[in-house]
Write a protein that holds these residues in place. Structure first.
Motif, mmCIF file in Angstrom:
data_model
loop_
_atom_site.group_PDB
_atom_site.id
_atom_site.type_symbol
_atom_site.label_atom_id
_atom_site.label_comp_id
_atom_site.label_asym_id
_atom_site.label_seq_id
_atom_site.Cartn_x
_atom_site.Cartn_y
_atom_site.Cartn_z
ATOM 1 N N VAL A 135 0.816 -1.230 0.000
ATOM 2 C CA VAL A 135 0.000 0.000 0.000
ATOM 3 C C VAL A 135 0.844 1.273 0.000
ATOM 4 O O VAL A 135 0.303 2.378 0.077
ATOM 5 C CB VAL A 135 -0.972 0.022 1.200
ATOM 6 N N GLY A 136 2.149 1.130 -0.093
ATOM 7 C CA GLY A 136 3.009 2.303 -0.210
ATOM 8 C C GLY A 136 3.362 2.968 1.098
ATOM 9 O O GLY A 136 3.582 4.182 1.137
ATOM 10 N N LEU A 137 3.450 2.187 2.193
ATOM 11 C CA LEU A 137 3.883 2.721 3.483
ATOM 12 C C LEU A 137 5.350 2.353 3.706
ATOM 13 O O LEU A 137 5.712 1.178 3.637
ATOM 14 C CB LEU A 137 3.023 2.153 4.622
ATOM 15 N N ALA A 138 6.182 3.353 3.963
ATOM 16 C CA ALA A 138 7.614 3.103 4.169
ATOM 17 C C ALA A 138 7.845 2.269 5.428
ATOM 18 O O ALA A 138 7.133 2.417 6.431
ATOM 19 C CB ALA A 138 8.361 4.432 4.274
ATOM 20 N N GLU A 139 8.845 1.397 5.371
ATOM 21 C CA GLU A 139 9.148 0.505 6.502
ATOM 22 C C GLU A 139 9.487 1.297 7.766
ATOM 23 O O GLU A 139 9.193 0.851 8.884
ATOM 24 C CB GLU A 139 10.321 -0.401 6.120
ATOM 25 N N ARG A 140 10.065 2.496 7.603
ATOM 26 C CA ARG A 140 10.439 3.306 8.763
ATOM 27 C C ARG A 140 9.231 3.759 9.583
ATOM 28 O O ARG A 140 9.384 4.216 10.730
ATOM 29 C CB ARG A 140 11.232 4.528 8.307
ATOM 30 N N LEU A 141 8.015 3.611 9.042
ATOM 31 C CA LEU A 141 6.807 4.057 9.752
ATOM 32 C C LEU A 141 6.183 2.969 10.613
ATOM 33 O O LEU A 141 5.165 3.211 11.261
ATOM 34 C CB LEU A 141 5.767 4.548 8.734
ATOM 35 N N GLU A 142 6.771 1.781 10.641
ATOM 36 C CA GLU A 142 6.112 0.658 11.315
ATOM 37 C C GLU A 142 5.868 0.898 12.799
ATOM 38 O O GLU A 142 4.907 0.377 13.375
ATOM 39 C CB GLU A 142 6.919 -0.630 11.123
ATOM 40 N N ASN A 143 6.707 1.703 13.451
ATOM 41 C CA ASN A 143 6.530 1.973 14.882
ATOM 42 C C ASN A 143 5.885 3.333 15.145
ATOM 43 O O ASN A 143 5.815 3.782 16.290
ATOM 44 C CB ASN A 143 7.877 1.890 15.601
ATOM 45 N N SER A 144 5.403 3.973 14.088
ATOM 46 C CA SER A 144 4.713 5.260 14.245
ATOM 47 C C SER A 144 3.268 5.018 14.690
ATOM 48 O O SER A 144 2.727 3.915 14.538
ATOM 49 C CB SER A 144 4.711 6.035 12.920
ATOM 50 N N TYR A 145 2.647 6.074 15.223
ATOM 51 C CA TYR A 145 1.264 6.001 15.670
ATOM 52 C C TYR A 145 0.392 6.867 14.753
ATOM 53 O O TYR A 145 0.896 7.802 14.109
ATOM 54 C CB TYR A 145 1.156 6.451 17.128
ATOM 55 N N PRO A 146 -0.913 6.569 14.664
ATOM 56 C CA PRO A 146 -1.784 7.285 13.717
ATOM 57 C C PRO A 146 -1.705 8.803 13.790
ATOM 58 O O PRO A 146 -1.704 9.482 12.761
ATOM 59 C CB PRO A 146 -3.182 6.779 14.086
#
Length: 323
Positions: A135-146
């Motif tokens: 879906v085009g989400l960068a791997e670096r965002l995996e621990n980010s919150y909404p």
């Protein structure tokens, strides 16, 4: 024989109120071919979102039938419903309130896999990373919150979560209405690519008529819980027949401010959806209404695959003047 993914027959959803029963969805019939998109349009309160939730059993139906790939799933037990959830998913309208603010991106996407079980934690994590990439989400965002992300990324999380169990059918409840126009295009193109890759079937609910023309194979117009017109997308825009459909299409903005407009402004009182009388519910706002409009209306095929619930459908099909 055509492969029908979803078929709905005489579906009804009534809500009990102090003044009587509110007819949110009333005698709705449609079918969607596998891999195709049915767009549902209409004013706020016409029953679009309620229809999607009833189809998914997020709300219980009052009457009617829901057939999924030929199987009657109108009334199912908890075990069957759990299995059905894997094949039928939803993308919610608000990409913020539909996500758990206490869970990270990877936790939100992984949650359906955890609930299903049967695979190791390592496999779940691998699948989550694959979905993020899809879906085009960068791997670096995996621990980010909404709350740390913009609307487009949040909606991509919702799409990834809906895809986690590899569903066959997805209800898209105004999935781009809360996004900027440039981000809308990105998300819509992503959904079309996923449909082509995975053979997904969509029920696409929206207010945006320009979007629904671009995205849908067929379009169904609803008014106060009932279907007033249904046709292939190009046919509906080329030859709208119901007066309500004509009014909706006339409201589409045009980029040229000097272009001639034939804006149709509706007047009159909106019929109450609580214990409505028989007949066309649009009659109170329709200048063509007559005595025969107060009888029960049925969808009639006036052209191939073009259905209209209006006594005067054929004579109004090519009428261009203001209502």
């Amino acid at each position: 024989m055509t492969d029908i993914s979803l078929e709905v027959r005489n579906l009804k959803k009534y809500f009990n109120t102090p003044k009587g029963y509110l007819h949110a969805v009333d005698n709705v019939n449609f079918s969607i071919q596998t891999g195709k998109t049915l767009g549902v349009v209409g004013e706020s309160g016409c029953g679009k979102s309620t229809l999607g939730r009833v189809v998914l059993h997020l709300l219980d139906s009052t009457d009617g039938q829901i057939l999924f790939h030929g199987e009657d799933v109108t009334h199912v037990d908890k075990a069957k419903l759990r299995t059905l959830r894997e094949d039928m998913q939803i993308i919610f309208q608000d990409p913020y309130s539909s996500l758990n603010p206490r869970m990270s991106v990877s936790e939100i996407i992984m949650e359906p896999l955890l609930l299903k079980g049967g695979i190791s934690r390592a496999e779940m994590y691998k699948e989550t990373k694959r979905l993020m990439d899809t879906v085009g989400l960068a791997e670096r965002l995996e621990n980010s919150y909404p709350h740390e992300l913009d609307g487009g990324r949040r909606q991509r999380i919702g799409i990834a979560r809906a895809l986690a169990l590899n569903p066959k059918f997805i209800v898209c409840d105004e999935p781009v209405s809360a996004l900027d126009v440039s981000i809308q295009a990105q998300v819509l193109n992503l959904m079309l690519d996923l449909q082509e890759e995975r053979g997904l079937t969509y029920l696409f609910i929206t207010h945006d008529l320009s979007v629904v023309k671009y995205f849908s194979d067929d379009i169904m117009v609803m008014y106060l819980g009932q279907v007033v017109e249904k046709a292939p997308s190009d046919e509906l825009f080329a030859s709208p027949s119901h007066p309500y459909t004509k009014a909706l299409l006339s409201a589409i903005p045009v980029p040229d401010v000097h272009a001639p407009r034939n804006r149709i402004l509706l007047k009159g009182e909106i019929t109450s959806p609580i214990n409505p009388k028989p007949g066309c519910r649009f009659a109170a706002r329709c200048p063509y209404a007559s005595e025969e409009c107060h009888r029960e209306q049925q969808l009639v095929e006036i052209r191939k695959n073009h259905y209209v619930a209006c006594q005067k459908a054929e004579e109004l099909m090519d009428k261009k003047e203001k209502l």
